[in-house]
Design a protein around this motif. Structure first.
Motif, PDB file in Angstrom:
ATOM      1  N   HIS A  90       0.856  -1.194   0.000  1.00  0.00           N
ATOM      2  CA  HIS A  90       0.000   0.000   0.000  1.00  0.00           C
ATOM      3  C   HIS A  90       0.887   1.237   0.000  1.00  0.00           C
ATOM      4  O   HIS A  90       1.851   1.302   0.753  1.00  0.00           O
ATOM      5  CB  HIS A  90      -0.884   0.037   1.254  1.00  0.00           C
ATOM      6  CG  HIS A  90      -1.889  -1.048   1.303  1.00  0.00           C
ATOM      7  ND1 HIS A  90      -1.645  -2.250   1.908  1.00  0.00           N
ATOM      8  CD2 HIS A  90      -3.147  -1.100   0.819  1.00  0.00           C
ATOM      9  CE1 HIS A  90      -2.721  -3.014   1.797  1.00  0.00           C
ATOM     10  NE2 HIS A  90      -3.644  -2.346   1.142  1.00  0.00           N
ATOM     11  N   ASP A  91       0.566   2.185  -0.833  1.00  0.00           N
ATOM     12  CA  ASP A  91       1.290   3.455  -0.843  1.00  0.00           C
ATOM     13  C   ASP A  91       1.055   4.134   0.505  1.00  0.00           C
ATOM     14  O   ASP A  91      -0.086   4.393   0.885  1.00  0.00           O
ATOM     15  CB  ASP A  91       0.776   4.335  -1.984  1.00  0.00           C
ATOM     16  CG  ASP A  91       1.546   5.634  -2.144  1.00  0.00           C
ATOM     17  OD1 ASP A  91       2.112   6.134  -1.149  1.00  0.00           O
ATOM     18  OD2 ASP A  91       1.557   6.163  -3.267  1.00  0.00           O
ATOM     19  N   ALA A 116      -8.037   2.608  -0.206  1.00  0.00           N
ATOM     20  CA  ALA A 116      -6.578   2.490  -0.074  1.00  0.00           C
ATOM     21  C   ALA A 116      -6.019   1.388  -0.964  1.00  0.00           C
ATOM     22  O   ALA A 116      -4.908   1.506  -1.474  1.00  0.00           O
ATOM     23  CB  ALA A 116      -6.200   2.227   1.384  1.00  0.00           C
ATOM     24  N   HIS A 117      -6.784   0.325  -1.162  1.00  0.00           N
ATOM     25  CA  HIS A 117      -6.289  -0.798  -1.955  1.00  0.00           C
ATOM     26  C   HIS A 117      -6.125  -0.441  -3.430  1.00  0.00           C
ATOM     27  O   HIS A 117      -5.446  -1.152  -4.166  1.00  0.00           O
ATOM     28  CB  HIS A 117      -7.191  -2.011  -1.805  1.00  0.00           C
ATOM     29  CG  HIS A 117      -7.324  -2.482  -0.392  1.00  0.00           C
ATOM     30  ND1 HIS A 117      -6.266  -2.526   0.493  1.00  0.00           N
ATOM     31  CD2 HIS A 117      -8.388  -2.907   0.310  1.00  0.00           C
ATOM     32  CE1 HIS A 117      -6.674  -2.969   1.665  1.00  0.00           C
ATOM     33  NE2 HIS A 117      -7.958  -3.196   1.588  1.00  0.00           N
ATOM     34  N   HIS A 161      -4.557   2.120  -4.337  1.00  0.00           N
ATOM     35  CA  HIS A 161      -3.286   2.842  -4.386  1.00  0.00           C
ATOM     36  C   HIS A 161      -2.154   1.922  -3.947  1.00  0.00           C
ATOM     37  O   HIS A 161      -1.425   2.212  -3.012  1.00  0.00           O
ATOM     38  CB  HIS A 161      -3.332   4.082  -3.483  1.00  0.00           C
ATOM     39  CG  HIS A 161      -4.345   5.081  -3.896  1.00  0.00           C
ATOM     40  ND1 HIS A 161      -4.099   6.053  -4.843  1.00  0.00           N
ATOM     41  CD2 HIS A 161      -5.635   5.243  -3.527  1.00  0.00           C
ATOM     42  CE1 HIS A 161      -5.183   6.776  -5.022  1.00  0.00           C
ATOM     43  NE2 HIS A 161      -6.122   6.310  -4.232  1.00  0.00           N
ATOM     44  N   ASP A 181       1.217   7.070   1.402  1.00  0.00           N
ATOM     45  CA  ASP A 181       0.478   8.329   1.298  1.00  0.00           C
ATOM     46  C   ASP A 181      -1.029   8.115   1.421  1.00  0.00           C
ATOM     47  O   ASP A 181      -1.771   9.041   1.743  1.00  0.00           O
ATOM     48  CB  ASP A 181       0.771   9.030  -0.035  1.00  0.00           C
ATOM     49  CG  ASP A 181       2.194   9.555  -0.110  1.00  0.00           C
ATOM     50  OD1 ASP A 181       2.845   9.691   0.952  1.00  0.00           O
ATOM     51  OD2 ASP A 181       2.661   9.807  -1.229  1.00  0.00           O
ATOM     52  N   TYR A 182      -1.489   6.890   1.165  1.00  0.00           N
ATOM     53  CA  TYR A 182      -2.925   6.588   1.221  1.00  0.00           C
ATOM     54  C   TYR A 182      -3.259   5.603   2.330  1.00  0.00           C
ATOM     55  O   TYR A 182      -4.419   5.349   2.602  1.00  0.00           O
ATOM     56  CB  TYR A 182      -3.412   6.036  -0.122  1.00  0.00           C
ATOM     57  CG  TYR A 182      -3.243   7.035  -1.230  1.00  0.00           C
ATOM     58  CD1 TYR A 182      -4.216   8.001  -1.464  1.00  0.00           C
ATOM     59  CD2 TYR A 182      -2.106   7.046  -2.018  1.00  0.00           C
ATOM     60  CE1 TYR A 182      -4.052   8.945  -2.463  1.00  0.00           C
ATOM     61  CE2 TYR A 182      -1.940   7.994  -3.020  1.00  0.00           C
ATOM     62  CZ  TYR A 182      -2.913   8.931  -3.229  1.00  0.00           C
ATOM     63  OH  TYR A 182      -2.749   9.870  -4.210  1.00  0.00           O
ATOM     64  N   GLY A 183      -2.244   5.017   2.955  1.00  0.00           N
ATOM     65  CA  GLY A 183      -2.478   4.080   4.044  1.00  0.00           C
ATOM     66  C   GLY A 183      -2.989   2.741   3.556  1.00  0.00           C
ATOM     67  O   GLY A 183      -3.040   2.464   2.361  1.00  0.00           O
ATOM     68  N   SER A 184      -3.385   1.912   4.497  1.00  0.00           N
ATOM     69  CA  SER A 184      -3.901   0.591   4.144  1.00  0.00           C
ATOM     70  C   SER A 184      -5.316   0.359   4.650  1.00  0.00           C
ATOM     71  O   SER A 184      -5.924  -0.650   4.328  1.00  0.00           O
ATOM     72  CB  SER A 184      -2.981  -0.497   4.708  1.00  0.00           C
ATOM     73  OG  SER A 184      -2.943  -0.424   6.124  1.00  0.00           O
ATOM     74  N   ARG A 185      -5.836   1.297   5.428  1.00  0.00           N
ATOM     75  CA  ARG A 185      -7.161   1.095   6.019  1.00  0.00           C
ATOM     76  C   ARG A 185      -8.192   2.115   5.572  1.00  0.00           C
ATOM     77  O   ARG A 185      -9.375   1.938   5.813  1.00  0.00           O
ATOM     78  CB  ARG A 185      -7.040   1.110   7.543  1.00  0.00           C
ATOM     79  CG  ARG A 185      -6.202  -0.045   8.046  1.00  0.00           C
ATOM     80  CD  ARG A 185      -6.238  -0.147   9.549  1.00  0.00           C
ATOM     81  NE  ARG A 185      -5.488  -1.309   9.966  1.00  0.00           N
ATOM     82  CZ  ARG A 185      -4.318  -1.262  10.542  1.00  0.00           C
ATOM     83  NH1 ARG A 185      -3.743  -0.106  10.793  1.00  0.00           N
ATOM     84  NH2 ARG A 185      -3.698  -2.365  10.893  1.00  0.00           N
ATOM     85  N   ARG A 186      -7.737   3.182   4.942  1.00  0.00           N
ATOM     86  CA  ARG A 186      -8.681   4.205   4.489  1.00  0.00           C
ATOM     87  C   ARG A 186      -9.501   3.695   3.312  1.00  0.00           C
ATOM     88  O   ARG A 186      -9.095   2.769   2.606  1.00  0.00           O
ATOM     89  CB  ARG A 186      -7.922   5.464   4.069  1.00  0.00           C
ATOM     90  CG  ARG A 186      -7.321   6.184   5.242  1.00  0.00           C
ATOM     91  CD  ARG A 186      -6.498   7.403   4.922  1.00  0.00           C
ATOM     92  NE  ARG A 186      -6.774   8.057   3.663  1.00  0.00           N
ATOM     93  CZ  ARG A 186      -5.946   8.906   3.081  1.00  0.00           C
ATOM     94  NH1 ARG A 186      -4.779   9.171   3.632  1.00  0.00           N
ATOM     95  NH2 ARG A 186      -6.254   9.480   1.946  1.00  0.00           N
ATOM     96  N   GLN A 187     -10.640   4.306   3.105  1.00  0.00           N
ATOM     97  CA  GLN A 187     -11.486   3.927   1.990  1.00  0.00           C
ATOM     98  C   GLN A 187     -10.701   4.061   0.681  1.00  0.00           C
ATOM     99  O   GLN A 187     -10.012   5.049   0.463  1.00  0.00           O
ATOM    100  CB  GLN A 187     -12.733   4.805   1.943  1.00  0.00           C
ATOM    101  CG  GLN A 187     -13.729   4.355   0.896  1.00  0.00           C
ATOM    102  CD  GLN A 187     -15.001   5.180   0.927  1.00  0.00           C
ATOM    103  OE1 GLN A 187     -15.048   6.262   1.489  1.00  0.00           O
ATOM    104  NE2 GLN A 187     -16.046   4.664   0.332  1.00  0.00           N
TER     105      GLN A 187
END
Length: 115
Positions: free
Chosen positions: A12-13, A23-24, A26, A15-21
């Motif tokens: 996961h980038d 995120a996958h 990115h 900058d976008y995290g792995s848990r935010r809406q």
């Protein structure tokens, strides 16, 4: 756990995290040795991996954004239609990034031989 060197990891980038809406959307896949190798002592000398020295990885393979763009660029239109949007559809440098990163010309479908 057997044959961990054959696993594929999803990065996961940050900058976008792995848990935010979304995120996958990115991220991109990496072989286990290039993502987070379990047994770093068994890696060849000079091997770089994503969760190591970031600058070395970026210099060799490209930034997270570029690798994500390459991944999106390889998706067939039918898949993008099902997703409902494309993160990079209008990115003018995408074709050139794909050519350089993986030796594939998305316009012609030809594999580019290394010089």
């Amino acid at each position: 756990m057997e044959n961990t060197e054959l696993w594929c990891g999803f990065h996961h980038d940050p900058d976008y995290g792995s848990r935010r809406q979304f995120a996958h959307f990115h991220g991109y896949s990496l072989c286990a040795a290039c993502h987070q190798p379990v047994e770093r002592s068994k890696l060849p000398e000079g091997h770089v991996y994503r969760h190591g020295k970031d600058w070395e990885f970026f210099e060799r393979y490209g930034s997270d954004a570029e690798l994500c763009a390459v991944t999106w660029g390889l998706l067939p239109d039918s898949v993008i239609e099902k997703i409902g949007f494309s993160l990079i559809r209008e990115w003018p440098l995408l074709d050139e990034v794909i050519k350089q990163a993986i030796g594939f010309d998305p316009q012609t479908g030809e594999i580019i031989q290394a010089a």
